[in-house]
Design a protein around this motif. Structure first.
Motif, PDB file in Angstrom:
ATOM      1  N   ILE A 680       0.849  -1.190   0.000  1.00 24.30           N
ATOM      2  CA  ILE A 680       0.000   0.000   0.000  1.00 24.30           C
ATOM      3  C   ILE A 680       0.885   1.240   0.000  1.00 24.30           C
ATOM      4  N   LYS A 681       0.620   2.166  -0.920  1.00 30.84           N
ATOM      5  CA  LYS A 681       1.492   3.314  -1.121  1.00 30.84           C
ATOM      6  C   LYS A 681       1.335   4.374  -0.039  1.00 30.84           C
ATOM      7  N   SER A 682       0.118   4.521   0.478  1.00 29.71           N
ATOM      8  CA  SER A 682      -0.156   5.629   1.386  1.00 29.71           C
ATOM      9  C   SER A 682      -0.998   5.155   2.559  1.00 29.71           C
ATOM     10  N   PRO A 683      -0.827   5.764   3.741  1.00 29.06           N
ATOM     11  CA  PRO A 683      -1.691   5.415   4.874  1.00 29.06           C
ATOM     12  C   PRO A 683      -3.165   5.671   4.597  1.00 29.06           C
ATOM     13  N   LEU A 684      -3.482   6.528   3.607  1.00 32.41           N
ATOM     14  CA  LEU A 684      -4.869   6.829   3.281  1.00 32.41           C
ATOM     15  C   LEU A 684      -5.363   6.045   2.071  1.00 32.41           C
ATOM     16  N   HIS A 685      -4.630   5.015   1.692  1.00 31.71           N
ATOM     17  CA  HIS A 685      -5.050   4.161   0.579  1.00 31.71           C
ATOM     18  C   HIS A 685      -6.185   3.259   1.053  1.00 31.71           C
ATOM     19  N   GLY A 686      -7.250   3.162   0.266  1.00 32.67           N
ATOM     20  CA  GLY A 686      -8.387   2.320   0.630  1.00 32.67           C
ATOM     21  C   GLY A 686      -8.037   0.845   0.648  1.00 32.67           C
ATOM     22  N   ALA A 687      -8.993   0.025   1.039  1.00 31.44           N
ATOM     23  CA  ALA A 687      -8.760  -1.412   1.115  1.00 31.44           C
ATOM     24  C   ALA A 687      -8.505  -1.980  -0.281  1.00 31.44           C
ATOM     25  N   PRO A 688      -7.356  -2.622  -0.504  1.00 32.93           N
ATOM     26  CA  PRO A 688      -7.073  -3.166  -1.844  1.00 32.93           C
ATOM     27  C   PRO A 688      -7.980  -4.345  -2.162  1.00 32.93           C
ATOM     28  N   LYS A 689      -8.331  -4.461  -3.445  1.00 26.65           N
ATOM     29  CA  LYS A 689      -9.184  -5.569  -3.882  1.00 26.65           C
ATOM     30  C   LYS A 689      -8.343  -6.821  -4.107  1.00 26.65           C
ATOM     31  N   PRO A 690      -8.865  -7.975  -3.750  1.00 23.60           N
ATOM     32  CA  PRO A 690      -8.172  -9.213  -4.125  1.00 23.60           C
ATOM     33  C   PRO A 690      -8.333  -9.471  -5.615  1.00 23.60           C
ATOM     34  N   MET A 691      -7.507 -10.331  -6.134  1.00 21.49           N
ATOM     35  CA  MET A 691      -7.646 -10.777  -7.521  1.00 21.49           C
ATOM     36  C   MET A 691      -8.716 -11.868  -7.554  1.00 21.49           C
ATOM     37  N   ARG A 692      -9.661 -11.733  -8.481  1.00 20.04           N
ATOM     38  CA  ARG A 692     -10.699 -12.760  -8.623  1.00 20.04           C
ATOM     39  C   ARG A 692     -10.458 -13.548  -9.899  1.00 20.04           C
ATOM     40  N   LEU A 693     -10.467 -14.854  -9.785  1.00 22.11           N
ATOM     41  CA  LEU A 693     -10.329 -15.735 -10.936  1.00 22.11           C
ATOM     42  C   LEU A 693     -11.634 -16.491 -11.132  1.00 22.11           C
ATOM     43  N   LYS A 694     -12.110 -16.494 -12.358  1.00 23.88           N
ATOM     44  CA  LYS A 694     -13.347 -17.223 -12.686  1.00 23.88           C
ATOM     45  C   LYS A 694     -13.096 -18.072 -13.916  1.00 23.88           C
ATOM     46  N   LEU A 695     -13.312 -19.362 -13.774  1.00 25.51           N
ATOM     47  CA  LEU A 695     -13.067 -20.315 -14.849  1.00 25.51           C
ATOM     48  C   LEU A 695     -14.262 -20.353 -15.784  1.00 25.51           C
ATOM     49  N   HIS A 696     -14.000 -20.208 -17.075  1.00 23.39           N
ATOM     50  CA  HIS A 696     -15.069 -20.230 -18.079  1.00 23.39           C
ATOM     51  C   HIS A 696     -15.594 -21.653 -18.256  1.00 23.39           C
ATOM     52  N   ARG A 697     -16.893 -21.757 -18.482  1.00 21.29           N
ATOM     53  CA  ARG A 697     -17.544 -23.071 -18.565  1.00 21.29           C
ATOM     54  C   ARG A 697     -17.051 -23.916 -19.730  1.00 21.29           C
ATOM     55  N   GLU A 698     -16.449 -23.312 -20.756  1.00 14.98           N
ATOM     56  CA  GLU A 698     -15.969 -24.070 -21.909  1.00 14.98           C
ATOM     57  C   GLU A 698     -14.631 -24.758 -21.645  1.00 14.98           C
ATOM     58  N   SER A 699     -13.984 -24.464 -20.524  1.00 18.52           N
ATOM     59  CA  SER A 699     -12.641 -24.981 -20.255  1.00 18.52           C
ATOM     60  C   SER A 699     -12.638 -26.501 -20.139  1.00 18.52           C
ATOM     61  N   THR A 700     -11.562 -27.112 -20.652  1.00 25.92           N
ATOM     62  CA  THR A 700     -11.395 -28.560 -20.483  1.00 25.92           C
ATOM     63  C   THR A 700     -10.364 -28.879 -19.407  1.00 25.92           C
ATOM     64  N   PHE A 701      -9.523 -27.901 -19.047  1.00 31.18           N
ATOM     65  CA  PHE A 701      -8.635 -28.034 -17.889  1.00 31.18           C
ATOM     66  C   PHE A 701      -9.255 -27.195 -16.779  1.00 31.18           C
ATOM     67  N   THR A 702      -9.672 -27.837 -15.695  1.00 27.57           N
ATOM     68  CA  THR A 702     -10.541 -27.165 -14.723  1.00 27.57           C
ATOM     69  C   THR A 702      -9.981 -27.132 -13.311  1.00 27.57           C
ATOM     70  N   ASP A 703      -8.670 -27.303 -13.145  1.00 31.25           N
ATOM     71  CA  ASP A 703      -8.067 -27.276 -11.808  1.00 31.25           C
ATOM     72  C   ASP A 703      -7.884 -25.818 -11.381  1.00 31.25           C
ATOM     73  N   ILE A 704      -8.900 -25.249 -10.717  1.00 26.99           N
ATOM     74  CA  ILE A 704      -8.870 -23.837 -10.353  1.00 26.99           C
ATOM     75  C   ILE A 704      -7.757 -23.550  -9.350  1.00 26.99           C
ATOM     76  N   GLU A 705      -7.421 -24.526  -8.508  1.00 28.55           N
ATOM     77  CA  GLU A 705      -6.324 -24.341  -7.549  1.00 28.55           C
ATOM     78  C   GLU A 705      -4.995 -24.162  -8.284  1.00 28.55           C
TER      79      GLU A 705
END
Length: 766
Positions: A680-705
């Protein structure tokens, strides 16, 4: 490491309120779906008595009260089998609750509202309780939304709570003009009649951006970039309340007190949007909802809402896994490794030290003559290091194991904003002989310039048109007293632009040939409000260890031609890699595609066609489409985090989790923290967002971990700087390419084909 929040580990919490149902099923009617017009008609007809929603089997019409008439075939809906329908009932109940509380809605289908109570106005608080004169016509209010989700970090359904700020300027443009405030070039909003009001609508809801002010003509504003009418009465228009515009209006109205008010406003906004503020507001809203007891969502079904996940024992805690930061490799054998990029480079040198060909690169340096002395001193430190400094004591040559650098200085007579003089100097430098890299000295005075007026973009265009990558350095940076860290960053990017491989990830080798491909796009628009005319597909290709292989852009294409162009570009990239790596028909191939926005049908079709073609030529081909984004509503907290602080200054990152916590929020979705307290760059920086991963339904490799761990490692793989990013390099590089392409296309004589030919293997965009 994995576990449940608690003990000596993190105390992870979320802006998510679990719901519990009072029954396992509810009754309603099912109507055959005929058309969307039929669906809209039913919704309008039954708005007061039913929840009407498209579901599998047709249109569900769920009565809200005992005396509501049955509509359609009587059906019993099991909550677990009809999760989307059930949570749609919850969503409609939340909307009714917000209206009952006395708030107006920003959308007829979302429980989104602004708290405009005077005691909630952050600007009033920043002004010490009262605001002088017309400053009271400016407001910063809390804005909330409540959205239902079928699953969350506790594994069950619930409601996600979003907290934002809403900036409003109630003074019309006419009133601002009477106070001498400059408005030319700014975008304005007004009611252009395009948005149909609905019951309980927010009074500001019909206002839309109508264009930018080109000039004032009497009582009217003449607009440019206007999708509709090109004139609007100044008394019926308001400035678009972007943060910089809002602060400029404060400065104009508050005079000498403006700086104090703006500084205090930043603090008030942080108190609301920082991690502690967001968690507090989420808990308050949960309390409001729970005070009402059971929330009726259908005639024979209600829900109860619990406190936010991770803040009490009322709901199941989230399961989390802690991902280790990657180890970096600095040789092909994998013997030279280090956990920290900079230490590894100092100790071992770059990954490709044994086979990097440009051991004595020829570098042109273009600069205004008035800066020649400063630049020469800077170059000496860049090449040979800062004496006695542990960060950059070795200098560029020794740190990256070069034999020397041949420097060609090209000073010119002209000011820092003289784009024509820059162009002539760049052309002169090119005539001096073959170049491997160009360093262009710019200044802060030209940052606002664009197109042919921008010396930086003109220099990029001239050099890159001849296949020479460019490293920009502002003269203000060259003048800095402490140069070690800036020099270290510049050296890393410069080596990568020369075609070098500074480091890769020490990742376990997969059985299959694995490529990780970022897919982005740049939309060609004449102006901000114009419809996108054409689109360019952007692909960046990496090996599984994070090594950048190449980038490619499709030709500018109309939307109906874009899938074909994207497929052609992807196919060319894959063919280049398979030839380079000598793939065999018996090999197994895995392609992992990262996209920043939801994968559109056009892009999915292009990728599927590519995979189908490969399937016929190799033993096994599997693929995964992964949407990776930080543009979402999820927030993660760590109630055990006390933040961090240096030797001086306030704490930053209070309640912010460290990097690397991964939490599933569904079978095919994952949240991963990518910005910890130290990031975080500044003491007044808001809460950072996590990265969200969403697997598309067409995928044939589905190990989200597996895919999540890989994406997290890729956040540490940028050759642009020594420390991790909030985006994986697949997305980061595509964004950089799209941004530069968008700016360069407005420069005279720019030839975009250069980046797919002469610069294809270069990291010119860093």
């Amino acid at each position: 490491m994995s576990g449940v929040s608690g003990g000596r580990g993190p105390l992870l919490a979320f802006n998510f309120l679990p719901v519990k149902f009072t029954a396992n099923a509810f009754k309603g009617g099912l109507v055959d779906f005929v058309s969307h017009e039929q669906l809209d008609s039913l919704r309008a007809e039954l708005a007061e008595t039913h929840v009407v929603s498209r579901t599998r089997g047709g249109i569900a019409c769920v009565p809200l009260t005992n005396d509501a008439e049955e509509r359609g075939t009587p059906t019993t809906f099991v909550t677990r089998e009809y999760q989307r329908l059930t949570m749609k009932l919850v969503q409609q109940a939340l909307i009714r609750s917000v209206v009952t509380w006395g708030y107006k809605l920003q959308s007829p289908r979302r429980a989104a509202f602004v708290s405009r109570s005077p005691d909630k106005d952050l600007l009033v608080k920043a002004g010490g309780g009262r605001l002088p004169g017309t400053l009271s016509e400016l407001h910063v209010y809390p804005q909330y939304s409540l959205d239902s989700r079928t699953t969350g970090p506790n594994g069950g359904p619930g409601v996600i709570v979003t907290v934002k700020t809403r900036y409003e300027i109630d003074l019309t443009v006419e009133e601002l003009l009477t106070r001498g405030i400059a408005v030319r070039g700014l975008y304005v909003i007004g009611d252009n009649g395009t948005y149909q009001p609905f019951p309980d609508m927010d009074p500001y809801g019909t206002r839309r951006t109508v264009g930018a002010i080109d000039r004032v003509d009497g009582q009217d504003l003449v607009l440019r970039d206007a999708p509709g009418a090109t004139r609007i009465a100044a008394r019926q228009a308001w400035l678009e309340s972007r943060r910089e515009v809002f602060n400029n209006v404060i400065t104009s109205l508050a005079g000498g007190d403006a700086a104090r008010i703006i500084r205090q406003l930043d603090q008030e906004a942080f108190d609301l949007l920082g991690a502690a503020g967001r968690l507090k507001k989420t808990t308050e809203i949960a309390h409001w909802l729970s005070k009402e007891g059971q929330l009726p969502i259908a005639r024979d079904l209600s829900v109860t809402l619990s406190p936010p996940v991770g803040t009490s024992d009322a709901s199941r805690a989230a399961r989390w896994t802690r991902y280790d930061e990657p180890v970096f490799s600095f040789d092909q054998a994998g013997d030279k490794t280090h956990r920290y990029v900079d230490h590894g480079l100092n100790e071992h040198g770059p990954f490709d030290v044994e086979f990097f060909a440009k051991k004595k690169p020829r570098i042109a340096v273009v600069m205004p003559r008035e800066h020649k002395g400063i630049v020469e001193n800077f170059l000496t430190k860049f090449l040979h290091g800062v004496p006695g400094d542990s960060v950059f004591g070795q200098g560029f040559i020794r740190k990256y194991h070069l034999t020397a650098c041949e420097i060609h200085l090209e000073p010119f007579d002209g000011g820092p904003t003289d784009a024509r003089a820059y162009r002539e100097a760049c052309q002169s430098a090119l005539q001096s002989g073959d170049l491997d890299l160009a360093i262009v000295i710019t200044s802060e005075a030209q940052v606002h310039l664009t197109g042919n007026d921008s010396p930086y973009l003109v220099a990029k265009s001239v050099f890159m048109g001849q296949g020479v990558p460019v490293q920009e350095i502002q003269v203000e940076t060259a003048r800095m007293g402490k140069l070690a860290h800036p020099l270290n960053t510049i050296a890393l990017a410069s080596y990568a632009k020369l075609g070098g491989i500074p480091f890769v990830i020490a990742a376990p080798r997969a059985l299959a040939h694995e490529l990780v491909i970022g897919i982005g796009s740049a939309h060609v628009k004449a102006s901000r409000n114009a419809e996108a005319e054409r689109v360019v597909g952007i692909t960046t290709v990496f090996s599984a260890d994070g090594n950048y292989l190449l980038s490619s852009t499709s030709r500018e294409a109309d939307y109906d031609e874009y899938p074909r162009e994207l497929l052609r570009s992807l196919t060319e990239s894959i063919n280049a890699i398979k030839s380079r790596n000598a793939w065999d028909p018996t090999d197994e191939i895995r392609l992992v595609f990262h996209v920043f926005k939801p994968l559109k049908d056009t892009e999915a079709t292009a990728v599927k066609n590519l995979v189908q073609d490969l399937t016929g030529r190799y033993a096994k081909v599997e693929f995964a489409f992964v949407q990776i984004s930080t543009d979402h509503d999820w927030v993660m907290f760590d109630r055990a985090s006390t933040g961090t602080s240096g030797s001086r200054g306030p704490v930053k990152g209070y309640l912010v989790p460290q990097r690397g916590y991964a939490v599933p929020i569904g079978r095919d979705e994952m949240l991963v923290t990518v910005s910890g307290p130290m990031d975080i760059k500044s003491p007044l920086h808001g809460a950072p967002k996590p990265m969200r991963l969403k697997l598309h339904r067409e995928s044939t490799f589905t190990d989200i971990e597996y895919l999540s761990r890989q994406a997290f490692r890729f956040t540490s793989m940028s050759w642009r700087r020594m420390y991790p990013s909030s985006k994986p390099v697949t997305i980061l590089y595509s964004d950089l390419i799209a941004s530069l392409l968008g700016h360069l296309r407005h420069v005279r004589n720019w030839n975009a084909d250069a980046i797919t030919t002469k610069l294809r293997w270069s990291r010119w965009f860093l």
